[in-house]
Design a protein around this motif. Structure first.
Motif, PDB file in Angstrom:
ATOM      1  N   ILE A  58       4.574  12.033 -13.930  1.00  0.00           N
ATOM      2  CA  ILE A  58       3.862  11.398 -12.822  1.00  0.00           C
ATOM      3  C   ILE A  58       3.913   9.875 -12.932  1.00  0.00           C
ATOM      4  CG2 ILE A  58       1.607  11.300 -13.938  1.00  0.00           C
ATOM      5  CD1 ILE A  58       2.361  12.202 -10.247  1.00  0.00           C
ATOM      6  N   LEU A  59       4.340   9.333 -14.060  1.00  0.00           N
ATOM      7  CA  LEU A  59       4.283   7.891 -14.284  1.00  0.00           C
ATOM      8  C   LEU A  59       5.096   7.083 -13.271  1.00  0.00           C
ATOM      9  CD1 LEU A  59       4.367   7.724 -18.201  1.00  0.00           C
ATOM     10  CD2 LEU A  59       2.397   7.665 -16.662  1.00  0.00           C
ATOM     11  N   PRO A  60       6.330   7.499 -12.912  1.00  0.00           N
ATOM     12  CA  PRO A  60       7.053   6.729 -11.892  1.00  0.00           C
ATOM     13  C   PRO A  60       6.334   6.711 -10.541  1.00  0.00           C
ATOM     14  CG  PRO A  60       8.562   8.139 -13.104  1.00  0.00           C
ATOM     15  CD  PRO A  60       7.182   8.556 -13.491  1.00  0.00           C
ATOM     16  N   VAL A  61       5.604   7.755 -10.228  1.00  0.00           N
ATOM     17  CA  VAL A  61       4.847   7.796  -8.976  1.00  0.00           C
ATOM     18  C   VAL A  61       3.721   6.772  -9.006  1.00  0.00           C
ATOM     19  CG1 VAL A  61       3.482   9.247  -7.427  1.00  0.00           C
ATOM     20  CG2 VAL A  61       5.439  10.221  -8.651  1.00  0.00           C
ATOM     21  N   LEU A  62       3.057   6.657 -10.145  1.00  0.00           N
ATOM     22  CA  LEU A  62       1.982   5.676 -10.278  1.00  0.00           C
ATOM     23  C   LEU A  62       2.531   4.250 -10.199  1.00  0.00           C
ATOM     24  CD1 LEU A  62      -0.167   7.334 -13.091  1.00  0.00           C
ATOM     25  CD2 LEU A  62      -0.354   7.594 -10.605  1.00  0.00           C
ATOM     26  N   ASP A  66       1.533   1.308  -7.431  1.00  0.00           N
ATOM     27  CA  ASP A  66       1.211  -0.079  -7.751  1.00  0.00           C
ATOM     28  C   ASP A  66       2.049  -1.032  -6.907  1.00  0.00           C
ATOM     29  OD1 ASP A  66      -0.828   0.262  -9.581  1.00  0.00           O
ATOM     30  OD2 ASP A  66       0.523   0.370 -11.307  1.00  0.00           O
ATOM     31  N   ALA A  67       3.325  -0.735  -6.761  1.00  0.00           N
ATOM     32  CA  ALA A  67       4.207  -1.593  -5.980  1.00  0.00           C
ATOM     33  C   ALA A  67       3.803  -1.618  -4.505  1.00  0.00           C
ATOM     34  CB  ALA A  67       5.656  -1.131  -6.127  1.00  0.00           C
ATOM     35  N   GLU A  68       3.250  -0.504  -4.029  1.00  0.00           N
ATOM     36  CA  GLU A  68       2.796  -0.415  -2.632  1.00  0.00           C
ATOM     37  C   GLU A  68       1.410  -1.025  -2.423  1.00  0.00           C
ATOM     38  OE1 GLU A  68       4.993   3.922  -1.782  1.00  0.00           O
ATOM     39  OE2 GLU A  68       2.812   3.753  -1.829  1.00  0.00           O
ATOM     40  N   ASP A 182      -9.480   5.884   3.413  1.00  0.00           N
ATOM     41  CA  ASP A 182      -9.377   4.548   2.840  1.00  0.00           C
ATOM     42  C   ASP A 182      -7.986   3.964   3.104  1.00  0.00           C
ATOM     43  OD1 ASP A 182      -8.823   2.551   0.495  1.00  0.00           O
ATOM     44  OD2 ASP A 182     -10.997   2.822   0.538  1.00  0.00           O
ATOM     45  N   PRO A 183      -7.891   2.723   3.554  1.00  0.00           N
ATOM     46  CA  PRO A 183      -6.585   2.122   3.849  1.00  0.00           C
ATOM     47  C   PRO A 183      -5.655   2.016   2.646  1.00  0.00           C
ATOM     48  CG  PRO A 183      -8.374   0.834   4.816  1.00  0.00           C
ATOM     49  CD  PRO A 183      -9.007   1.836   3.901  1.00  0.00           C
ATOM     50  N   LEU A 184      -6.214   2.059   1.456  1.00  0.00           N
ATOM     51  CA  LEU A 184      -5.395   1.934   0.250  1.00  0.00           C
ATOM     52  C   LEU A 184      -5.136   3.293  -0.404  1.00  0.00           C
ATOM     53  CD1 LEU A 184      -6.837  -1.337  -1.333  1.00  0.00           C
ATOM     54  CD2 LEU A 184      -5.018  -1.039   0.363  1.00  0.00           C
ATOM     55  N   SER A 185      -5.236   4.345   0.384  1.00  0.00           N
ATOM     56  CA  SER A 185      -4.954   5.698  -0.120  1.00  0.00           C
ATOM     57  C   SER A 185      -3.844   6.328   0.710  1.00  0.00           C
ATOM     58  CB  SER A 185      -6.201   6.575  -0.057  1.00  0.00           C
ATOM     59  OG  SER A 185      -6.551   6.852   1.294  1.00  0.00           O
ATOM     60  N   ARG A 186      -3.200   7.320   0.136  1.00  0.00           N
ATOM     61  CA  ARG A 186      -2.207   8.104   0.880  1.00  0.00           C
ATOM     62  C   ARG A 186      -2.013   9.441   0.186  1.00  0.00           C
ATOM     63  NH1 ARG A 186       2.824   8.600  -1.460  1.00  0.00           N
ATOM     64  NH2 ARG A 186       3.623   6.948  -2.829  1.00  0.00           N
ATOM     65  N   PHE A 187      -1.360  10.369   0.902  1.00  0.00           N
ATOM     66  CA  PHE A 187      -1.003  11.650   0.313  1.00  0.00           C
ATOM     67  C   PHE A 187       0.322  11.525  -0.433  1.00  0.00           C
ATOM     68  CE2 PHE A 187      -4.307  13.424   2.836  1.00  0.00           C
ATOM     69  CZ  PHE A 187      -4.611  14.655   2.258  1.00  0.00           C
ATOM     70  N   GLY A 188       0.474  12.290  -1.490  1.00  0.00           N
ATOM     71  CA  GLY A 188       1.727  12.313  -2.218  1.00  0.00           C
ATOM     72  C   GLY A 188       2.796  13.066  -1.450  1.00  0.00           C
ATOM     73  N   ASP A 189       4.039  12.681  -1.641  1.00  0.00           N
ATOM     74  CA  ASP A 189       5.173  13.380  -1.039  1.00  0.00           C
ATOM     75  C   ASP A 189       5.537  14.566  -1.925  1.00  0.00           C
ATOM     76  OD1 ASP A 189       7.904  14.184  -0.411  1.00  0.00           O
ATOM     77  OD2 ASP A 189       8.024  12.371   0.816  1.00  0.00           O
ATOM     78  N   GLU A 190       5.360  15.786  -1.407  1.00  0.00           N
ATOM     79  CA  GLU A 190       5.559  16.986  -2.220  1.00  0.00           C
ATOM     80  C   GLU A 190       7.024  17.257  -2.525  1.00  0.00           C
ATOM     81  OE1 GLU A 190       1.735  19.818  -1.387  1.00  0.00           O
ATOM     82  OE2 GLU A 190       3.595  20.271  -0.310  1.00  0.00           O
TER      83      GLU A 190
END
Length: 243
Positions: A58-62, A66-68, A182-190
């Protein structure tokens, strides 16, 4: 556990305070460990986060979050169904003690040479086809941004605590419901990031209609929550009536 047990369930169920300690434990975890970590993941022991695409963790997703500039990522939660080939022949039970009412139900058992994750991994939707209006969701979040987390949701965040004037100063438009989602949240791409598999066992009381609903001839609305993998190349299914 020193926290007071409070009643969050109706008084006609066996466990009237089923989740009160869960709420307290999560809040305690965020307060004690939040200052020492970058991310907190809120999942149950029967929920598995599976890296997808080219990811092996999961680390690359995190790092991508951060970049987003995102602070919260959510994963939709549907209970996976048990795969029939990994379930022993169901044992029929009867009565209120086992079934919750005076009807028949079934006890499902996984053979000892299979794991829960092998058996309970049949999702009703292919990866990427879940809708955002899920029965529930679980999250990974930045504890320095999320001020209070409530099992499935970030209920208080760095933006939601701002008044109108302070929010406008951040360059965002004010609205009564502007903080949710929240504007700083999103769903993960499955498909390309990760998906969550909820491998919770089917309780006996949830099988009371299976003797009827699990027949091919049944056309009602009750669910037979037994899964069979659907091949990618199958264009049609021929089912004969009967058992």
């Amino acid at each position: 556990w020193p926290s007071q047990v409070c009643n969050n369930n109706p008084n006609n169920v066996d466990s009237v305070g089923e989740r009160s300690s869960q709420y307290a434990a999560e809040a305690s975890c965020r307060l004690r460990f939040g200052p020492h970590v970058n991310w907190i993941a809120q999942f149950d022991i029967d929920e598995y986060l599976v890296p997808m695409g080219n990811n092996t963790s999961i680390l690359p997703v995190l790092d991508k979050l951060d970049a987003e500039g995102k602070k919260i990522i959510s994963f939709g939660s549907w209970r996976a169904w048990p795969r029939r080939k990994y379930i022993e022949t169901p044992v029929k039970l009867h009565g209120i003690e086992y079934c919750g009412r005076q009807q028949d139900c079934f006890q499902l058992k996984i053979p000892m040479n299979y794991t829960m994750l092998q058996a309970y991994n049949c999702d009703r939707q292919k990866p990427g086809e879940k809708v955002k209006q899920m029965p529930a969701e679980k999250q990974i979040y930045r504890p320095d941004y999320v001020k209070h987390h409530f099992i499935h949701y970030s209920t208080v965040t760095g933006l939601s605590v701002l008044n109108k004037d302070d929010l406008i100063k951040t360059g965002r438009k004010w609205s009564i419901r502007g903080a949710f989602p929240d504007p700083l949240s999103r769903f993960g791409d499955e498909v390309s990031e990760a998906l969550m598999l909820h491998s919770k066992a089917v309780a006996t009381q949830d099988t009371i209609f299976w003797e009827t609903a699990c027949k091919a001839s049944y056309t009602g609305n009750m669910a037979c929550r037994i899964g069979s993998p659907f091949p990618e190349d199958m264009t049609g299914v021929n089912i004969t009536e009967g058992d």
